[in-house]
Design a protein around this motif. Sequence first.
Motif, PDB file in Angstrom:
ATOM      1  N   SER A  22       0.780  -1.157   0.128  1.00 49.23           N
ATOM      2  CA  SER A  22       0.117   0.042   0.145  1.00 49.23           C
ATOM      3  C   SER A  22       0.888   1.296  -0.011  1.00 49.23           C
ATOM      4  N   VAL A  23       0.337   2.435  -0.401  1.00 50.01           N
ATOM      5  CA  VAL A  23       0.983   3.694  -0.168  1.00 50.01           C
ATOM      6  C   VAL A  23       1.584   3.837   1.016  1.00 50.01           C
ATOM      7  N   GLU A  24       0.737   3.593   2.069  1.00 51.57           N
ATOM      8  CA  GLU A  24       1.064   3.952   3.503  1.00 51.57           C
ATOM      9  C   GLU A  24       2.244   3.117   3.655  1.00 51.57           C
ATOM     10  N   ARG A  27       5.298   4.364   2.084  1.00 50.69           N
ATOM     11  CA  ARG A  27       5.740   5.645   2.903  1.00 50.69           C
ATOM     12  C   ARG A  27       6.582   5.389   4.031  1.00 50.69           C
ATOM     13  N   ARG A  28       5.867   4.579   4.779  1.00 50.85           N
ATOM     14  CA  ARG A  28       6.490   4.011   6.244  1.00 50.85           C
ATOM     15  C   ARG A  28       7.865   3.565   5.936  1.00 50.85           C
ATOM     16  N   ILE A  29       8.117   2.658   4.717  1.00 50.52           N
ATOM     17  CA  ILE A  29       9.408   2.339   4.576  1.00 50.52           C
ATOM     18  C   ILE A  29      10.502   3.377   4.406  1.00 50.52           C
ATOM     19  N   VAL A  30       9.956   4.154   3.517  1.00 47.68           N
ATOM     20  CA  VAL A  30      10.714   5.359   3.098  1.00 47.68           C
ATOM     21  C   VAL A  30      11.299   6.139   4.384  1.00 47.68           C
ATOM     22  N   GLU A  31      10.262   6.507   5.112  1.00 48.16           N
ATOM     23  CA  GLU A  31      10.432   7.279   6.116  1.00 48.16           C
ATOM     24  C   GLU A  31      11.504   6.524   7.147  1.00 48.16           C
TER      25      GLU A  31
END
Length: 131
Positions: A22-24, A27-31
């Motif tokens: 998912s997009v979330e 995003r969590r992995i990138v953050e």
Amino acid sequence: MDTSEQAIPDETPKREARRRRSVEEKRRIVEERLGAGASVAHVARRHAVNANQVFYWRKKYREGQLGKSQSSKLLPVTLSDISWSKSEQAGCASSPSAVGSMEIKLSKGTLRVAGNVDVVVLRTAIECLLG
């Protein structure tokens, strides 16, 4: 000479189904990678993702294509009045690039900028200092 047919077992490993994230989750992995001391390779291994995929997601993240960033941080800014008489004494007053100056103090170093600066270059330098 044996000409009988022998059954050759098919031992080709089965491919796992492609995992859709998912997009979330992206995003969590990138953050997580943006955190202090986290390497792309380490984060990728932890989440069973190819490191190149994390780099691609990071690019999309920076472009704002992974939704709103929740880790945006405001940096403290202090303004100071610099006396231009010092630069005039050094003969720098006629320099067209000495329009202004800026000093950015970060945990990994200090960035000093004087004159007109390309915004992309400045952003890249700050991102490198932030990690």
